[in-house]
Enzyme design. Structure first.
Site, PDB file in Angstrom:
ATOM      1  N   ASP A  50     -10.117   3.166   4.478  1.00 31.40           N
ATOM      2  CA  ASP A  50     -10.614   1.795   4.301  1.00 31.40           C
ATOM      3  C   ASP A  50     -12.139   1.733   4.203  1.00 31.40           C
ATOM      4  O   ASP A  50     -12.684   0.730   3.760  1.00 31.40           O
ATOM      5  CB  ASP A  50     -10.197   0.932   5.507  1.00 31.40           C
ATOM      6  N   LYS A  74       0.840  -1.207   0.000  1.00 25.69           N
ATOM      7  CA  LYS A  74       0.000   0.000   0.000  1.00 25.69           C
ATOM      8  C   LYS A  74       0.873   1.255   0.000  1.00 25.69           C
ATOM      9  O   LYS A  74       0.608   2.206  -0.731  1.00 25.69           O
ATOM     10  CB  LYS A  74      -0.927   0.006   1.234  1.00 25.69           C
ATOM     11  N   GLN A  93      -4.110  -1.603   9.721  1.00 28.05           N
ATOM     12  CA  GLN A  93      -4.131  -2.900   9.051  1.00 28.05           C
ATOM     13  C   GLN A  93      -4.744  -3.948   9.977  1.00 28.05           C
ATOM     14  O   GLN A  93      -4.392  -4.055  11.146  1.00 28.05           O
ATOM     15  CB  GLN A  93      -2.686  -3.291   8.645  1.00 28.05           C
TER      16      GLN A  93
HETATM   17  N1  LIG Z   1      -6.909  -2.111   7.018  1.00 29.34           N
HETATM   18  C1  LIG Z   1      -7.155  -3.186   6.253  1.00 29.34           C
HETATM   19  N2  LIG Z   1      -6.856  -4.396   6.714  1.00 29.34           N
HETATM   20  C2  LIG Z   1      -7.121  -5.469   5.920  1.00 29.34           C
HETATM   21  C3  LIG Z   1      -7.689  -5.319   4.627  1.00 29.34           C
HETATM   22  C4  LIG Z   1      -7.999  -4.026   4.196  1.00 29.34           C
HETATM   23  O1  LIG Z   1      -8.542  -3.798   3.083  1.00 29.34           O
HETATM   24  N3  LIG Z   1      -7.713  -2.965   5.035  1.00 29.34           N
HETATM   25  N4  LIG Z   1      -7.895  -6.427   3.823  1.00 29.34           N
HETATM   26  C5  LIG Z   1      -7.226  -7.669   4.165  1.00 29.34           C
HETATM   27  C6  LIG Z   1      -5.792  -7.685   3.752  1.00 29.34           C
HETATM   28  N5  LIG Z   1      -5.651  -7.133   2.434  1.00 29.34           N
HETATM   29  C7  LIG Z   1      -5.246  -5.845   2.318  1.00 29.34           C
HETATM   30  O2  LIG Z   1      -4.810  -5.208   3.194  1.00 29.34           O
HETATM   31  C8  LIG Z   1      -6.023  -7.921   1.325  1.00 29.34           C
HETATM   32  C9  LIG Z   1      -5.783  -9.283   1.314  1.00 29.34           C
HETATM   33  C10 LIG Z   1      -6.124 -10.044   0.195  1.00 29.34           C
HETATM   34  C11 LIG Z   1      -6.724  -9.436  -0.896  1.00 29.34           C
HETATM   35  C12 LIG Z   1      -7.114 -10.214  -2.105  1.00 29.34           C
HETATM   36  O3  LIG Z   1      -7.769  -9.717  -2.986  1.00 29.34           O
HETATM   37  N6  LIG Z   1      -6.708 -11.460  -2.196  1.00 29.34           N
HETATM   38  C13 LIG Z   1      -7.036 -12.288  -3.324  1.00 29.34           C
HETATM   39  C14 LIG Z   1      -5.777 -12.828  -3.942  1.00 29.34           C
HETATM   40  C15 LIG Z   1      -5.041 -11.738  -4.612  1.00 29.34           C
HETATM   41  C16 LIG Z   1      -3.719 -12.216  -5.189  1.00 29.34           C
HETATM   42  O4  LIG Z   1      -3.047 -13.054  -4.588  1.00 29.34           O
HETATM   43  O5  LIG Z   1      -3.367 -11.744  -6.274  1.00 29.34           O
HETATM   44  C17 LIG Z   1      -7.891 -13.455  -2.847  1.00 29.34           C
HETATM   45  O6  LIG Z   1      -7.919 -13.730  -1.646  1.00 29.34           O
HETATM   46  O7  LIG Z   1      -8.544 -14.076  -3.715  1.00 29.34           O
HETATM   47  C18 LIG Z   1      -6.970  -8.088  -0.869  1.00 29.34           C
HETATM   48  C19 LIG Z   1      -6.620  -7.334   0.234  1.00 29.34           C
HETATM   49  C20 LIG Z   1      -7.293  -7.864   5.664  1.00 29.34           C
HETATM   50  N7  LIG Z   1      -6.817  -6.718   6.348  1.00 29.34           N
END
Ligand SMILES: Nc1nc2c(c(=O)[nH]1)N[C@@H](CN(C=O)c1ccc(C(=O)N[C@@H](CCC(=O)O)C(=O)O)cc1)CN2
Length: 227
Positions: free
Chosen positions: A120, A53, A97
């Site tokens: 977020d 990020k 996060q």
């Molecule tokens: N403050 C936050 N914490 C967390 C968030 C968030 O949006 N804000 N989301 C998740 C962690 N994360 C981003 O931080 C996140 C994890 C996974 C994915 C995602 O799209 N994963 C895909 C695979 C993508 C790839 O590998 O190319 C999937 O699971 O199919 C997006 C965001 C928790 N904490």
């Protein structure tokens, strides 16, 4: 025929667009926008997400910084830190996060971020605005899904959409956006008929809804929920 939507290419396209927008904003004499990402503990996945990020924000010209805390920080101290950032006129966006240590109340921490700086969209005010089709800061993953549909010109009006997964930060906001009403003032309005399936949806029902769907969004965090 199936069409593969390329999220990576789209993300790069959007980053290039944002880079121009931020540069234009700063050229107009505004302060460089700033983002603070708080991370509690040393979960490697969380560190990777935050690093990505910060990297993406810096790429588009945002002054982004990760603020690391030990898992031993108290909830009160974490909230005091958030309040300091809320009050800081030079900070535009704040995120904490997730997950945070289980000893803390995640809802209380998310609600400590002032709604205007809640990048977020996890604050209850932003969730409420999203659920009532009002302009809101929307959770990033949900916005990413919608942006993909929009940019690939996939019609949603009156279509059947199935969202698999009902997490509050991903599945729920995706469903809310897909069924949003164009007549309301969110400026989005996707007007799909939305069915939310989840872990307790019987397999035959999941299959039934998916077979009748024009759009299926899997938001379970697991591969091969549907085949
Ligand atoms: N403050 C936050 N914490 C967390 C968030 C968030 O949006 N804000 N989301 C998740 C962690 N994360 C981003 O931080 C996140 C994890 C996974 C994915 C995602 O799209 N994963 C895909 C695979 C993508 C790839 O590998 O190319 C999937 O699971 O199919 C997006 C965001 C928790 N904490």
């Amino acid at each position: 025929m199936a069409k593969i939507l390329n999220g990576k290419d789209l993300a790069n396209e959007i980053k290039e667009e944002l880079k121009l927008k931020v540069a234009a904003w700063v050229n107009e004499g505004h302060r460089t926008p700033s983002l603070r990402c708080i991370i509690v503990g040393d979960d490697p996945a969380s560190r990777t997400y935050v690093n990505n990020k910060v990297k993406a924000a810096k790429f588009v010209g945002i002054d982004a910084l990760a603020i690391n805390h030990d898992a031993t920080i108290s909830e009160d101290a974490l909230i005091a830190e958030i309040e300091r950032l809320n009050a800081d006129e030079n900070v535009d966006g704040i995120l904490v996060q997730l997950p945070i240590p289980e000893t803390m109340n995640e809802r209380k921490v998310c609600n400590a971020i002032t709604p205007e700086k809640d990048v977020d969209g996890f604050h209850i005010i932003n969730i409420g605005r999203l659920c009532t089709d009002m302009p809101a800061i929307v959770p990033a993953t949900a916005l990413g899904v919608v942006e993909m549909l929009k940019r690939y010109k996939i019609e949603t009006f009156g279509r059947n959409a199935v969202v698999i997964g009902r997490s509050k930060n991903v599945g729920m906001p995706i469903a809310m956006l897909l069924h949003s009403d164009k007549r309301h003032d969110s400026g989005l309005g996707m007007d799909a008929t939305v069915t939310i399936c989840h872990r307790y949806t019987p397999k035959d029902q999941l299959e039934f809804y998916c077979r009748n769907a024009d759009i299926i969004v899997t938001a379970t965090g697991e591969v091969q929920t549907s085949t």
